[in-house]
Design a protein around this motif. Structure first.
Motif, PDB file in Angstrom:
ATOM      1  N   ALA A   1       0.862  -1.180   0.000  1.00  0.00           N
ATOM      2  CA  ALA A   1       0.000   0.000   0.000  1.00  0.00           C
ATOM      3  C   ALA A   1       0.899   1.231   0.000  1.00  0.00           C
ATOM      4  N   GLU A   2       1.244   1.722  -1.179  1.00  0.00           N
ATOM      5  CA  GLU A   2       2.168   2.841  -1.332  1.00  0.00           C
ATOM      6  C   GLU A   2       1.636   3.802  -2.380  1.00  0.00           C
ATOM      7  N   SER A   3       1.948   5.096  -2.191  1.00  0.00           N
ATOM      8  CA  SER A   3       1.569   6.109  -3.170  1.00  0.00           C
ATOM      9  C   SER A   3       2.760   6.934  -3.634  1.00  0.00           C
ATOM     10  N   ASP A   4       3.977   6.577  -3.196  1.00  0.00           N
ATOM     11  CA  ASP A   4       5.184   7.286  -3.610  1.00  0.00           C
ATOM     12  C   ASP A   4       5.897   6.464  -4.682  1.00  0.00           C
ATOM     13  N   LEU A   5       6.198   7.085  -5.810  1.00  0.00           N
ATOM     14  CA  LEU A   5       6.803   6.359  -6.919  1.00  0.00           C
ATOM     15  C   LEU A   5       8.161   5.778  -6.537  1.00  0.00           C
ATOM     16  N   GLY A   6       8.964   6.526  -5.798  1.00  0.00           N
ATOM     17  CA  GLY A   6      10.278   6.021  -5.412  1.00  0.00           C
ATOM     18  C   GLY A   6      10.188   4.762  -4.571  1.00  0.00           C
ATOM     19  N   VAL A   7       9.248   4.722  -3.636  1.00  0.00           N
ATOM     20  CA  VAL A   7       9.080   3.531  -2.797  1.00  0.00           C
ATOM     21  C   VAL A   7       8.590   2.354  -3.643  1.00  0.00           C
ATOM     22  N   ILE A   8       7.712   2.618  -4.593  1.00  0.00           N
ATOM     23  CA  ILE A   8       7.220   1.547  -5.463  1.00  0.00           C
ATOM     24  C   ILE A   8       8.357   0.948  -6.276  1.00  0.00           C
ATOM     25  N   LEU A   9       9.215   1.801  -6.827  1.00  0.00           N
ATOM     26  CA  LEU A   9      10.378   1.301  -7.564  1.00  0.00           C
ATOM     27  C   LEU A   9      11.315   0.523  -6.651  1.00  0.00           C
ATOM     28  N   GLY A  10      11.411   0.924  -5.372  1.00  0.00           N
ATOM     29  CA  GLY A  10      12.211   0.162  -4.416  1.00  0.00           C
ATOM     30  C   GLY A  10      11.643  -1.221  -4.166  1.00  0.00           C
ATOM     31  N   HIS A  11      10.310  -1.332  -4.065  1.00  0.00           N
ATOM     32  CA  HIS A  11       9.679  -2.658  -3.926  1.00  0.00           C
ATOM     33  C   HIS A  11       9.984  -3.537  -5.137  1.00  0.00           C
ATOM     34  N   ILE A  12       9.976  -2.933  -6.330  1.00  0.00           N
ATOM     35  CA  ILE A  12      10.255  -3.714  -7.538  1.00  0.00           C
ATOM     36  C   ILE A  12      11.687  -4.250  -7.509  1.00  0.00           C
ATOM     37  N   GLU A  13      12.652  -3.414  -7.106  1.00  0.00           N
ATOM     38  CA  GLU A  13      14.036  -3.864  -7.038  1.00  0.00           C
ATOM     39  C   GLU A  13      14.225  -4.948  -5.990  1.00  0.00           C
ATOM     40  N   GLU A  14      13.481  -4.870  -4.906  1.00  0.00           N
ATOM     41  CA  GLU A  14      13.645  -5.840  -3.826  1.00  0.00           C
ATOM     42  C   GLU A  14      12.995  -7.185  -4.139  1.00  0.00           C
ATOM     43  N   LEU A  15      11.807  -7.171  -4.759  1.00  0.00           N
ATOM     44  CA  LEU A  15      11.053  -8.407  -4.984  1.00  0.00           C
ATOM     45  C   LEU A  15      11.308  -9.030  -6.355  1.00  0.00           C
ATOM     46  N   SER A  16      11.697  -8.216  -7.341  1.00  0.00           N
ATOM     47  CA  SER A  16      11.887  -8.680  -8.715  1.00  0.00           C
ATOM     48  C   SER A  16      10.654  -9.432  -9.224  1.00  0.00           C
ATOM     49  N   PRO A  17       9.485  -8.790  -9.261  1.00  0.00           N
ATOM     50  CA  PRO A  17       8.273  -9.487  -9.726  1.00  0.00           C
ATOM     51  C   PRO A  17       8.278  -9.631 -11.245  1.00  0.00           C
ATOM     52  N   THR A  18       7.495 -10.588 -11.736  1.00  0.00           N
ATOM     53  CA  THR A  18       7.288 -10.718 -13.185  1.00  0.00           C
ATOM     54  C   THR A  18       6.031  -9.985 -13.635  1.00  0.00           C
ATOM     55  N   LEU A  19       5.188  -9.591 -12.692  1.00  0.00           N
ATOM     56  CA  LEU A  19       3.977  -8.821 -12.995  1.00  0.00           C
ATOM     57  C   LEU A  19       3.767  -7.782 -11.919  1.00  0.00           C
ATOM     58  N   LEU A  20       3.511  -6.537 -12.336  1.00  0.00           N
ATOM     59  CA  LEU A  20       3.180  -5.446 -11.424  1.00  0.00           C
ATOM     60  C   LEU A  20       1.794  -4.944 -11.752  1.00  0.00           C
ATOM     61  N   VAL A  21       0.946  -4.820 -10.737  1.00  0.00           N
ATOM     62  CA  VAL A  21      -0.383  -4.238 -10.877  1.00  0.00           C
ATOM     63  C   VAL A  21      -0.414  -2.968 -10.034  1.00  0.00           C
ATOM     64  N   LEU A  22      -0.752  -1.838 -10.660  1.00  0.00           N
ATOM     65  CA  LEU A  22      -0.798  -0.549  -9.971  1.00  0.00           C
ATOM     66  C   LEU A  22      -2.219  -0.023  -9.974  1.00  0.00           C
ATOM     67  N   ASP A  23      -2.761   0.235  -8.801  1.00  0.00           N
ATOM     68  CA  ASP A  23      -4.129   0.710  -8.630  1.00  0.00           C
ATOM     69  C   ASP A  23      -4.105   1.958  -7.725  1.00  0.00           C
TER      70      ASP A  23
END
Length: 468
Positions: free
Chosen positions: A146-168
């Motif tokens: 549950a995040e609304s800051d773009l920088g934090v979202i990009l940090g989650h992507i680097e940490e988890l390395s997902p194959t699919l991202l859903v942004l709502d």
């Protein structure tokens, strides 16, 4: 040294002007014009490419093949699933079910042992968990943030390395260092650009939810739609159960395909055979006619209804629901001028059933027959369908994929079809094809009588006696 000049720039969309104004000339936002320094653009130096250009035949195509999401109707619209690195934008009215659909997609994707990140910027994590409990969208590989800051979202992507991202949703995410509030054009564009760059670099599929603004645009002006690879519209009445996902842009598949869904208490359910949802279960009635609309590659059997009533007004009403109002008005004018049906003193109401919207010109002939049936107060005999575009001169024009439409109607038990006379198509087994060159001839074939001999607002039973 070049002399710098002072310009004014809109903080919402980036529009520039040489003088200050109170309202932006592009996005029409008030109070968004601020002073900015306009420096001359520097010349770009030539650089040696890090990788040489190669023949197109040497480019591997396997990396651009789609991966099935597990939802057949959505895969149908996407072409063949989600392509790694693709960015898809899903838009729709508030409350239509966008979050429910993409949460189901995320759960199906995670069930294939593929790591998935669902970012909610509008709800808390607990609220999303409650929806997941209700719809059964739970899996260990589905991560929630549950995040609304773009920088934090990009940090989650680097940490988890997902194959699919859903942004709502994209309108509620804030990018630091960019002028404007969340949801503004500049903010939405920067957030989308950052996600597109990350998706291409990591080979990660991205699904973005974008709300439709009050003027009908998707996530603001259409500049956002040019940044993504796929644009999907989630259509349907908010208080109805039927939903349609329609592709308006698709770099990896057909751009006119639709998928059918039904909203239930337990979530989104696929509807692989929706034709029965758009026709009445009772027999033929006065003021009705069935047609076959082509949505992408899928034929949909739909019923057109019409009601004709006397009016005390000098200008009669023309009310439509689920039909193009301009085509309805044109068809009524052709009915009166070319087929002798007097409609200038009567209100006409035309509608579809089941919440479907018909924009296919092939529905013109069915609309004309439905209006004539309402004026006669008698249904066309038998199980009849009508396919054809009506021209202003009264001719019935050919429509594409006529054979596929007739085959779908025959599968559902229709035995008579009024079609253009230049169709040159063989009738399916058990169906009689009635070719018509003009609207007047089509009405004769539909009712088995002279189409111009209309006794308004009386039934066939009253014709033998005195007309009241």
């Amino acid at each position: 040294m070049a002399k710098s000049t002072t310009t004014y720039r809109c903080t919402e969309c980036g529009w520039t002007t040489g003088r200050w104004v109170g309202r932006c000339g592009q996005c029409q936002a008030w109070g968004s014009i601020a002073e900015a320094d306009a420096r001359p653009a520097a010349s770009v130096a030539t650089q040696r490419p890090t990788q040489p250009a190669i023949p197109i035949t040497g480019v591997p195509a396997h990396s651009a093949r789609g991966v099935r999401t597990g939802i057949g109707e959505l895969d149908r619209v996407l072409g063949d699933g989600l392509v790694p690195g693709a960015v898809a934008l899903l838009g729709g009215e508030p409350g239509v079910g966008k979050s429910t659909l993409l949460l189901e997609v995320a759960a199906r994707w995670a069930s294939g042992r593929r790591r998935t990140l669902y970012v909610t910027a509008e709800e808390s994590a607990a609220q999303v968990r409650l929806r997941a409990d209700r719809t059964g969208a739970l899996h260990d590989e589905l991560f929630l943030a549950a995040e609304s800051d773009l920088g934090v979202i990009l940090g989650h992507i680097e940490e988890l390395s997902p194959t699919l991202l859903v942004l709502d949703s994209v309108q509620t995410v804030q990018a630091g260092g960019i002028d404007g509030v969340a949801g503004g054009v500049a903010q939405v564009r920067e957030v989308t650009n950052a996600l597109v760059r990350t998706a291409k670099r990591r080979g990660m599929a991205v699904l973005i939810i974008g709300h439709v603004t009050k003027d009908g645009a998707l996530a603001g002006p259409r500049t956002l739609e040019h940044l993504v690879d796929v644009v999907l519209n989630f259509e349907g009445e908010r208080h109805g159960g039927f939903r349609m996902v329609r592709a308006t842009k698709n770099r990896y598949g057909p751009a006119d395909e639709v998928g059918c869904f039904e909203m239930t208490e337990t979530g989104i359910r696929e509807v692989p055979d929706p034709s029965g949802l758009f026709t009445s279960r009772h027999g033929p009635a006065a003021g009705t006619c069935v047609t076959v609309s082509l949505e992408g590659r899928r034929p949909l059997v739909a019923e057109v209804q019409a009601l004709v009533a006397p009016t005390p007004l000098q200008q009669p009403r023309r009310v439509t629901s689920g039909l193009d109002s301009s085509r309805v008005t044109m068809t009524l004018a052709v009915l009166q001028r070319r087929a002798g049906h007097k409609l200038h003193t009567r209100d006409v109401y035309a509608s579809t059933i089941g919440g479907v919207r018909l924009t296919d010109p092939a529905a013109d002939l069915a609309l004309a027959i439905a209006v004539a049936s309402a004026l006669r107060d008698e249904p066309p005999p038998g199980r009849l369908i009508a396919l054809g575009e009506v021209g202003l001169s009264g001719e019935v024009r050919r429509v594409p994929a006529l054979g596929r439409r007739l085959a779908e109607a025959a599968r559902l038990g229709f035995d008579r079809a009024v079609v253009p006379d230049d169709a040159g198509i063989e009738a399916p087994a058990g169906m009689t094809v009635l070719p018509a060159s003009s609207l007047a001839r089509a009405l004769e074939l539909a009712f088995g009588t002279d189409g111009a001999a209309v006794i308004p607002l009386t039934s066939r039973r009253s014709r033998a006696g005195t007309t009241p």
